[in-house]
Design a protein around this motif. Structure first.
Motif, PDB file in Angstrom:
ATOM      1  N   HIS A 155       1.077   5.709   3.314  1.00  0.00           N
ATOM      2  CA  HIS A 155       0.139   4.779   3.946  1.00  0.00           C
ATOM      3  C   HIS A 155       0.662   4.522   5.345  1.00  0.00           C
ATOM      4  O   HIS A 155       1.807   4.104   5.530  1.00  0.00           O
ATOM      5  CB  HIS A 155       0.070   3.467   3.158  1.00  0.00           C
ATOM      6  CG  HIS A 155      -0.732   2.406   3.857  1.00  0.00           C
ATOM      7  ND1 HIS A 155      -2.107   2.430   3.919  1.00  0.00           N
ATOM      8  CD2 HIS A 155      -0.341   1.295   4.546  1.00  0.00           C
ATOM      9  CE1 HIS A 155      -2.533   1.386   4.598  1.00  0.00           C
ATOM     10  NE2 HIS A 155      -1.488   0.682   4.979  1.00  0.00           N
ATOM     11  N   TYR A 156      -0.200   4.769   6.326  1.00  0.00           N
ATOM     12  CA  TYR A 156       0.231   4.670   7.726  1.00  0.00           C
ATOM     13  C   TYR A 156      -0.255   3.368   8.361  1.00  0.00           C
ATOM     14  O   TYR A 156      -1.330   2.848   8.026  1.00  0.00           O
ATOM     15  CB  TYR A 156      -0.305   5.857   8.531  1.00  0.00           C
ATOM     16  CG  TYR A 156       0.351   7.169   8.170  1.00  0.00           C
ATOM     17  CD1 TYR A 156       1.591   7.515   8.706  1.00  0.00           C
ATOM     18  CD2 TYR A 156      -0.263   8.069   7.307  1.00  0.00           C
ATOM     19  CE1 TYR A 156       2.197   8.717   8.382  1.00  0.00           C
ATOM     20  CE2 TYR A 156       0.336   9.274   6.970  1.00  0.00           C
ATOM     21  CZ  TYR A 156       1.574   9.592   7.511  1.00  0.00           C
ATOM     22  OH  TYR A 156       2.171  10.775   7.193  1.00  0.00           O
TER      23      TYR A 156
ATOM     24  N   GLN B 140       1.553   4.469  -2.747  1.00  0.00           N
ATOM     25  CA  GLN B 140       1.495   5.891  -2.409  1.00  0.00           C
ATOM     26  C   GLN B 140       2.753   6.622  -2.874  1.00  0.00           C
ATOM     27  O   GLN B 140       2.686   7.754  -3.362  1.00  0.00           O
ATOM     28  CB  GLN B 140       1.328   6.058  -0.896  1.00  0.00           C
ATOM     29  CG  GLN B 140       0.040   5.473  -0.332  1.00  0.00           C
ATOM     30  CD  GLN B 140      -1.199   6.116  -0.935  1.00  0.00           C
ATOM     31  OE1 GLN B 140      -1.810   5.571  -1.859  1.00  0.00           O
ATOM     32  NE2 GLN B 140      -1.552   7.290  -0.428  1.00  0.00           N
TER      33      GLN B 140
ATOM     34  N   ASN C 262       0.826  -1.210   0.000  1.00  0.00           N
ATOM     35  CA  ASN C 262       0.000   0.000   0.000  1.00  0.00           C
ATOM     36  C   ASN C 262       0.861   1.262   0.000  1.00  0.00           C
ATOM     37  O   ASN C 262       0.561   2.239  -0.708  1.00  0.00           O
ATOM     38  CB  ASN C 262      -0.934  -0.003   1.203  1.00  0.00           C
ATOM     39  CG  ASN C 262      -2.065  -0.994   1.062  1.00  0.00           C
ATOM     40  OD1 ASN C 262      -2.470  -1.337  -0.047  1.00  0.00           O
ATOM     41  ND2 ASN C 262      -2.583  -1.479   2.183  1.00  0.00           N
ATOM     42  N   ASP C 263       1.937   1.251   0.778  1.00  0.00           N
ATOM     43  CA  ASP C 263       2.772   2.446   0.841  1.00  0.00           C
ATOM     44  C   ASP C 263       3.601   2.604  -0.427  1.00  0.00           C
ATOM     45  O   ASP C 263       3.865   3.731  -0.869  1.00  0.00           O
ATOM     46  CB  ASP C 263       3.682   2.400   2.069  1.00  0.00           C
ATOM     47  CG  ASP C 263       4.094   3.793   2.522  1.00  0.00           C
ATOM     48  OD1 ASP C 263       3.406   4.765   2.163  1.00  0.00           O
ATOM     49  OD2 ASP C 263       5.107   3.909   3.245  1.00  0.00           O
TER      50      ASP C 263
END
Length: 301
Positions: free
Chosen positions: A176-177, A168, A164-165
């Motif tokens: 993405h955190y 980004q 996910n990151d």
């Protein structure tokens, strides 16, 4: 009485916030430069240690990394060993620019993730000594330890977060955190999820800050961790090193500390019966601070 001064300096293009603790009745004191561990702030337990060092006649500069606490920089809450070590270097440059402290007689202090930073920096920076509290020494050991406790659920959560990151980053969007810390039996992923991590981490956070702390960090750090191996730089460290090992540590395995101590040339190892975070804010923390103050006084004066 310790005089406390709020200061600022520049690292990269960002302003870094710090607190300088001046010892009473000591002219031109040596300085220890301090920063916190994984995704933490300088107000979380560091002032008590800094004041203890000031009582011993040693100035202490505690600072927030870029993107954390009161410091500038963005995106926020991105843990990067490279940038955080650059912030340490900027802090050293700052204290060396001041006339009221002895910037040529300096020490580095780190805890957990920053304990690894100061070990790596000591291999290249001109400092007199290093204090590493429950230090992150070998990302392979730590990642393996986390996977051992979290199993395939941890691996799946980690893999999804990294993917996910990465998306980004590719599309130049905000990170993405993921949670910094949490229970291993919850569905949402946390970087630190070994037993007792949540309770221990929260003990560091002052009550006034606990409600507003977001408990999140950019997932890209998960790619960094296994390759972050400060122990590989230990043979190049030629200054005395104080290593604090918590024998009940659930985050940094004892075997990783063993390897570090074996690789260092001049090391003072202290073992105390405590968990990872208790060394900073638990019942043993005054003893830890006193031992470290004596060590610093011996090697800085």
């Amino acid at each position: 009485m310790t005089r406390i001064e709020t200061v600022a300096f520049t690292s990269g293009r960002s302003e870094v916030a710090g607190t300088l603790f001046h010892p009473e009745d000591t002219e031109h004191p040596p300085v220890v430069v301090m920063a916190h561990g994984f995704a933490a702030r300088r107000t979380w337990g560091l002032p008590a240690f800094a004041e203890r060092f000031a009582d011993a006649g040693i100035a202490a500069l505690a600072f927030d990394y870029r993107g954390f606490g009161d410091s500038g920089g963005g995106p926020r809450r991105v843990v990067s060993a490279r940038k955080q070590r650059a912030d340490y270097r900027a802090a050293l440059e700052y204290v060396r620019s001041r006339d009221d402290v002895d910037g040529d007689t300096t020490a580095l202090w780190g805890m957990s993730y920053s304990g690894g930073h100061v070990l790596a920096l000591a291999a290249t920076e001109d400092v007199e000594t290093v204090v590493a509290t429950v230090p992150f020494t070998d990302g392979l050991h730590v990642a393996g330890h986390a996977i051992q406790h979290g199993g395939w659920e941890y691996v799946r959560g980690m893999t999804a977060a990294i993917a996910n990151d990465a998306r980004q980053i590719l599309f130049r969007r905000d990170p993405h955190y993921v949670r910094v810390v949490g229970e291993s039996d919850r569905d949402d992923f946390a970087v630190l999820a070994t037993p007792g991590s949540l309770e221990g981490y929260e003990t560091m956070i002052p009550e006034a800050e606990r409600a507003e702390w977001p408990n999140r960090t950019a997932a890209r750090v998960l790619v960094e961790i296994p390759f972050n191996r400060p122990v590989s730089r230990a043979p190049s460290v030629d200054v005395p090193v104080f290593v604090l090992e918590a024998t009940d540590d659930q985050i940094v395995p004892g075997a990783a500390i063993d390897r570090l101590v074996d690789a260092l040339d001049d090391v003072h190892r202290v073992r105390l019966p405590a968990g990872h975070f208790e060394s900073l804010v638990g019942a043993v923390s005054p003893e830890v601070a006193a031992k470290q103050a004596r060590f610093l006084r011996e090697h800085l004066q």
